[in-house]
Write a protein that holds these residues in place. Sequence first.
Motif, short mmCIF file in Angstrom:
data_model
loop_
_atom_site.label_atom_id
_atom_site.label_comp_id
_atom_site.label_asym_id
_atom_site.label_seq_id
_atom_site.Cartn_x
_atom_site.Cartn_y
_atom_site.Cartn_z
N PHE A 1 0.84 -1.20 0.00
CA PHE A 1 0.00 0.00 0.00
C PHE A 1 0.87 1.24 0.00
CE2 PHE A 1 -2.49 3.45 1.65
CZ PHE A 1 -3.79 3.20 1.25
N LYS A 2 1.87 1.27 0.89
CA LYS A 2 2.76 2.42 1.00
C LYS A 2 3.52 2.63 -0.31
CE LYS A 2 6.37 4.53 3.76
NZ LYS A 2 7.21 4.44 4.95
N ALA A 3 3.99 1.55 -0.92
CA ALA A 3 4.72 1.67 -2.19
C ALA A 3 3.82 2.27 -3.27
CB ALA A 3 5.25 0.31 -2.63
N ALA A 4 2.58 1.81 -3.35
CA ALA A 4 1.63 2.34 -4.34
C ALA A 4 1.32 3.80 -4.04
CB ALA A 4 0.34 1.50 -4.35
N TRP A 5 1.16 4.13 -2.77
CA TRP A 5 0.85 5.49 -2.32
C TRP A 5 1.97 6.45 -2.73
CZ3 TRP A 5 -3.22 8.10 -0.77
CH2 TRP A 5 -3.07 9.28 -0.04
N MET A 6 3.21 6.03 -2.54
CA MET A 6 4.36 6.89 -2.82
C MET A 6 4.60 7.09 -4.32
SD MET A 6 4.91 7.84 0.16
CE MET A 6 6.29 8.92 -0.14
N GLU B 1 -0.48 15.74 -5.82
CA GLU B 1 -1.84 16.30 -5.87
C GLU B 1 -2.92 15.22 -5.76
OE1 GLU B 1 -0.16 16.52 -10.14
OE2 GLU B 1 0.54 17.09 -8.18
N ASP B 2 -2.63 14.01 -6.29
CA ASP B 2 -3.59 12.91 -6.16
C ASP B 2 -3.67 12.44 -4.71
OD1 ASP B 2 -4.26 12.94 -8.85
OD2 ASP B 2 -2.81 11.40 -9.39
N ALA C 1 -3.00 14.27 -2.08
CA ALA C 1 -3.67 15.34 -1.33
C ALA C 1 -5.18 15.28 -1.53
CB ALA C 1 -3.12 16.70 -1.75
N ALA C 2 -5.62 15.03 -2.76
CA ALA C 2 -7.06 14.95 -3.05
C ALA C 2 -7.69 13.78 -2.30
CB ALA C 2 -7.30 14.82 -4.55
N MET C 3 -6.99 12.66 -2.28
CA MET C 3 -7.52 11.48 -1.59
C MET C 3 -7.58 11.71 -0.08
SD MET C 3 -5.93 8.32 -3.66
CE MET C 3 -6.77 7.68 -5.11
N MET C 4 -6.55 12.34 0.47
CA MET C 4 -6.55 12.63 1.91
C MET C 4 -7.68 13.60 2.25
SD MET C 4 -2.53 12.70 3.04
CE MET C 4 -2.07 14.03 1.94
N LYS C 5 -7.89 14.57 1.40
CA LYS C 5 -8.98 15.53 1.63
C LYS C 5 -10.32 14.81 1.63
CE LYS C 5 -11.11 19.73 -0.13
NZ LYS C 5 -11.14 20.72 -1.19
N GLU C 6 -10.51 13.90 0.66
CA GLU C 6 -11.77 13.18 0.58
C GLU C 6 -11.96 12.26 1.78
OE1 GLU C 6 -12.08 11.44 -3.29
OE2 GLU C 6 -12.17 13.40 -4.24
N CYS C 7 -10.88 11.72 2.31
CA CYS C 7 -10.99 10.89 3.51
C CYS C 7 -11.43 11.72 4.71
CB CYS C 7 -9.67 10.18 3.79
SG CYS C 7 -9.40 8.73 2.74
N GLY C 8 -11.31 13.03 4.63
CA GLY C 8 -11.79 13.91 5.69
C GLY C 8 -13.30 14.09 5.67
N ASP C 9 -13.94 13.73 4.56
CA ASP C 9 -15.40 13.79 4.46
C ASP C 9 -15.97 12.52 5.11
OD1 ASP C 9 -17.96 12.83 2.95
OD2 ASP C 9 -17.85 14.98 2.51
N GLU C 10 -16.83 12.70 6.08
CA GLU C 10 -17.34 11.57 6.87
C GLU C 10 -18.01 10.50 6.01
OE1 GLU C 10 -20.46 10.97 10.49
OE2 GLU C 10 -19.13 12.72 10.60
N ALA C 11 -18.86 10.89 5.07
CA ALA C 11 -19.57 9.92 4.24
C ALA C 11 -18.61 9.16 3.33
CB ALA C 11 -20.64 10.62 3.40
N ILE C 12 -17.67 9.87 2.73
CA ILE C 12 -16.70 9.22 1.85
C ILE C 12 -15.79 8.31 2.66
CG2 ILE C 12 -14.73 9.61 0.31
CD1 ILE C 12 -16.14 12.17 -0.64
N ALA C 13 -15.32 8.79 3.80
CA ALA C 13 -14.43 7.99 4.65
C ALA C 13 -15.12 6.70 5.10
CB ALA C 13 -13.97 8.80 5.85
N LYS C 14 -16.40 6.77 5.38
CA LYS C 14 -17.14 5.58 5.80
C LYS C 14 -17.20 4.56 4.67
CE LYS C 14 -21.37 4.06 8.03
NZ LYS C 14 -22.65 4.45 8.59
N ALA C 15 -17.40 5.04 3.44
CA ALA C 15 -17.47 4.14 2.29
C ALA C 15 -16.10 3.53 1.96
CB ALA C 15 -18.01 4.89 1.07
N HIS C 16 -15.03 4.19 2.38
CA HIS C 16 -13.66 3.74 2.08
C HIS C 16 -12.86 3.62 3.38
CE1 HIS C 16 -14.33 4.39 -2.20
NE2 HIS C 16 -14.94 5.50 -1.86
N ASP C 17 -13.48 3.03 4.38
CA ASP C 17 -12.94 2.99 5.73
C ASP C 17 -11.50 2.50 5.81
OD1 ASP C 17 -13.20 3.24 8.59
OD2 ASP C 17 -13.35 1.05 8.66
N ASN C 18 -11.23 1.31 5.29
CA ASN C 18 -9.88 0.74 5.41
C ASN C 18 -8.85 1.56 4.65
OD1 ASN C 18 -10.72 -1.36 7.05
ND2 ASN C 18 -11.18 -2.68 5.33
N PHE C 19 -9.22 2.03 3.47
CA PHE C 19 -8.30 2.86 2.68
C PHE C 19 -7.95 4.14 3.44
CE2 PHE C 19 -7.33 6.27 -0.25
CZ PHE C 19 -6.36 5.70 -1.05
#
Length: 97
Positions: A55-60, A65-66, A68-86
Amino acid sequence: MNLKMLTTGAISLAMITGSALAGGSTGTSALDDPAKMSPFFTDAGMKTMKSEAEFKAAWMTMKEEDRAAMMKECGDEAIAKAHDNFCKMTKQLGGAN
């Protein structure tokens, strides 16, 4: 094989998008993009996440900007719930900053 992968991806995307929209979110999440998310999963249906090291290798390898966008979306409660483990994994990698 490709048809099965596309069909599974389309079904997953429809389910995730439906969940996100039901939660009041608007627009499409980068976390719903199979092209961006598939490197983090072992299966085409994106149900089983890769190991922490993979996971870390793929992330790096992603653009900043991608990530950052994903981290921002994980801050949204509904989106984070749908992608909990990620989202939990991104936070472990420092995404909670």
